[in-house]
Design an enzyme around this catalytic site. Structure first.
Site, PDB file in Angstrom:
ATOM      1  N   GLU A 268       1.036  -1.650  -0.122  1.00 23.61           N
ATOM      2  CA  GLU A 268      -0.107   0.072  -0.013  1.00 23.61           C
ATOM      3  C   GLU A 268       0.993   1.533  -0.089  1.00 23.61           C
ATOM      4  O   GLU A 268       0.261   2.221  -0.624  1.00 23.61           O
ATOM      5  CB  GLU A 268      -0.790   0.247   1.492  1.00 23.61           C
ATOM      6  N   HIS A 271       1.659   1.655  -3.598  1.00 27.62           N
ATOM      7  CA  HIS A 271       0.542   2.936  -4.104  1.00 27.62           C
ATOM      8  C   HIS A 271       0.814   4.503  -4.061  1.00 27.62           C
ATOM      9  O   HIS A 271       0.689   4.976  -4.317  1.00 27.62           O
ATOM     10  CB  HIS A 271      -0.498   2.181  -3.433  1.00 27.62           C
TER      11      HIS A 271
END
Ligand code: ZN
Length: 503
Positions: A268, A271
């Site tokens: 994450e 991202h």
């Protein structure tokens, strides 16, 4: 109105629409983190209301008029200038939005919001039957959306194009065809290898609060800016951007499994690094948006797998891990730990799958989605067919729906055609890693010395700052000098796993 004023007016309208969209995203983030159970129905109304309002704003006839004016007197020069890209992409989004009725958009938002709630319940109770009527509603609305967008094209092609512009079902099939046999063979060879990964190490006691400290430390070190973002806990981890300086990453902790949160956080954060690398001055316009899900996933996978599962990464981080998790890692060597985090074994849960089996999980979803959308597969048969495919491709059968077809949030959220972008991301991440290695004169040394800034700057320059300037495939071609190719992924997996397993 002169051209400059028209462009400024267009951006102002578009940014206003984005204010509404990011407000809805904020409510959704809260829905996935701290919302009380009984608050979900009213929250669904709030989100649906904002979705309708966003639709109204982004389909305002003034947007159409301004686009028309700008297109009828195009500026001479660079078709890839900020202005040219924004006009081109707002046109694309405007056309797409104006094809969808307000009632359809609202129905989708409200149904998906409720369906996610019911999915969470069904998953907890391991009961697909509870979710089935909700999934039927979502699929019907999603098909209506595909038909409204393009009545001629096969619905699945249209849905896929939503997430990975310009990539067709047959191109995705080609990628899977190239990966299928070599991966199945590799996984079989590993199953028969004399060595086995000491994965027991990863299932010792890893207290959640310590995992959070260790994960946040690693995320910060690779460059995630906690002054412009935060990390929270949720059921199904994701990353969402709420403002130009507000990127949220989410994870879940398992006190008896190291990989779940640690590699989840790296993923994450990858991202998040992409989102934080978009240019803030373009926030709310296409030049300030990620180009596609496949490229987004290439960034998360780059940090999670290409960097986070490499030997130099653990040469650097293992001594610290041993300091944080003293009990669990007291007599463990870096060799064993590195082997453990790269262990390959067929498993049920996609998000916990190793690099080698992961794309087989995605392939199963890709095949099921196509059959559901075409109507070949009745919704009620999903659990049975799901389990059959797991037996066929991975040699294992889920014992309940929670570790089977209820494990992913995507379908309840109306994200049909989304899964293939995960495999495209894996493929792109290996291409990107190979190119960075070539351009930077070897990335292993940089990783081991913690010089992540050089890597991040390379990604910022080649990928992040471009927003939606290029198509996903063109962006990768520019960044790596190579078209979409599964070869680097297969090569990197074969090299690493052959050496670890002594194949
Ligand atoms: Zn991801």
């Amino acid at each position: 109105m002169n051209r400059m004023d028209a462009y400024a007016a267009l951006l102002s309208l578009w940014r206003e629409a984005h204010l509404i969209a990011s407000s809805a995203a904020t409510l959704e983030w809260e829905q996935q983190t701290t919302l009380p159970t009984r608050a979900s129905e009213y929250r669904a109304q709030q989100i649906a209301y904002l979705a309708g309002l966003h639709h109204e704003k982004s389909t305002d006839p003034r947007v159409g008029d301004l686009l028309h004016q700008l297109e009828s007197s195009p500026v001479e020069g660079d078709p890839l200038s900020v202005e040219a890209v924004n006009v081109r992409e707002i046109r694309r989004a405007y056309d797409r939005q104006t094809k969808l009725s307000k009632s359809l958009v609202e129905a989708l938002a409200q149904t998906c919001s409720l369906a996610q709630h019911e999915w969470a319940r069904a998953r907890q109770e391991r009961d697909f039957a509870h979710f089935q009527p909700w999934l039927s509603k979502v699929i019907e609305l999603t098909k209506s959306k595909a038909i409204a967008l393009d009545p001629q094209a096969p619905a699945y092609d249209t849905l896929l194009d939503e997430y990975e512009r310009g990539t067709t079902t047959s191109q995705v099939e080609e990628v899977f065809t190239a990966l299928r046999e070599p991966l199945v063979r590799l996984v079989q060879q590993i199953g028969q290898a004399k060595r086995s990964a000491p994965t027991e190490i990863l299932h010792r006691s890893y207290p959640n609060d310590r995992q959070q400290i260790f994960g946040e430390m690693a995320a910060a070190e690779i460059g995630f800016d906690f002054d412009r973002g935060r990390l929270d806990t949720t059921t199904h981890p994701f990353c969402t951007t709420l403002g130009p300086h507000d990127c949220r990453i989410l994870t879940r902790y398992n006190a008896h499994y190291f990989n779940e949160s640690f590699f989840g956080i790296l993923h994450e954060a990858g991202h998040g690094l992409y989102e934080q690398g978009l240019q803030p001055e373009h926030f709310g316009t296409p030049m300030g948006e990620a180009v596609s899900l496949g490229i987004h996933e290439s960034q998360s996978r780059f940090w999670e797998n290409q960097v986070g599962r490499s030997r130099p990464f653990w040469n650097r981080f293992f001594p610290r891990a041993r300091g944080v998790f003293r009990e669990a890692l007291r007599s463990v060597s870096v060799d064993d730990f590195h082997f453990a985090v790269n262990g390959v074994a067929p498993s049920f849960i996609r998000v916990e799958a190793d690099e080698a089996t992961y794309n087989l999980h995605v392939m199963i979803r890709f095949e099921l989605e196509q059959a559901i959308v075409s109507g070949d597969l009745p919704i009620a048969d999903i659990p049975r067919v799901w389990n059959e495919k797991y037996r066929d491709y991975l040699g294992i059968t889920p014992s309940n729906d929670a570790e089977g077809c209820l494990q992913d949030v995507h379908w309840s959220a109306g994200l049909i055609g989304y899964f293939p972008t995960y495999t495209l991301g894996n493929v792109y991440s290996a291409q990107i890693s190979q190119a960075a290695d070539r351009d930077l004169g070897g990335i292993d040394g940089l990783i081991e010395r913690g010089e992540f800034r050089s890597l991040l700057d390379w990604l910022r320059d080649r990928i992040h700052r471009h927003g939606k300037r290029y198509s996903p495939r063109e962006l990768v071609r520019q960044a790596t000098g190579q078209d979409l190719s599964p070869a680097p992924l297969l090569q990197s997996l074969r090299e690493k796993l052959s050496s670890l397993y002594g194949l």
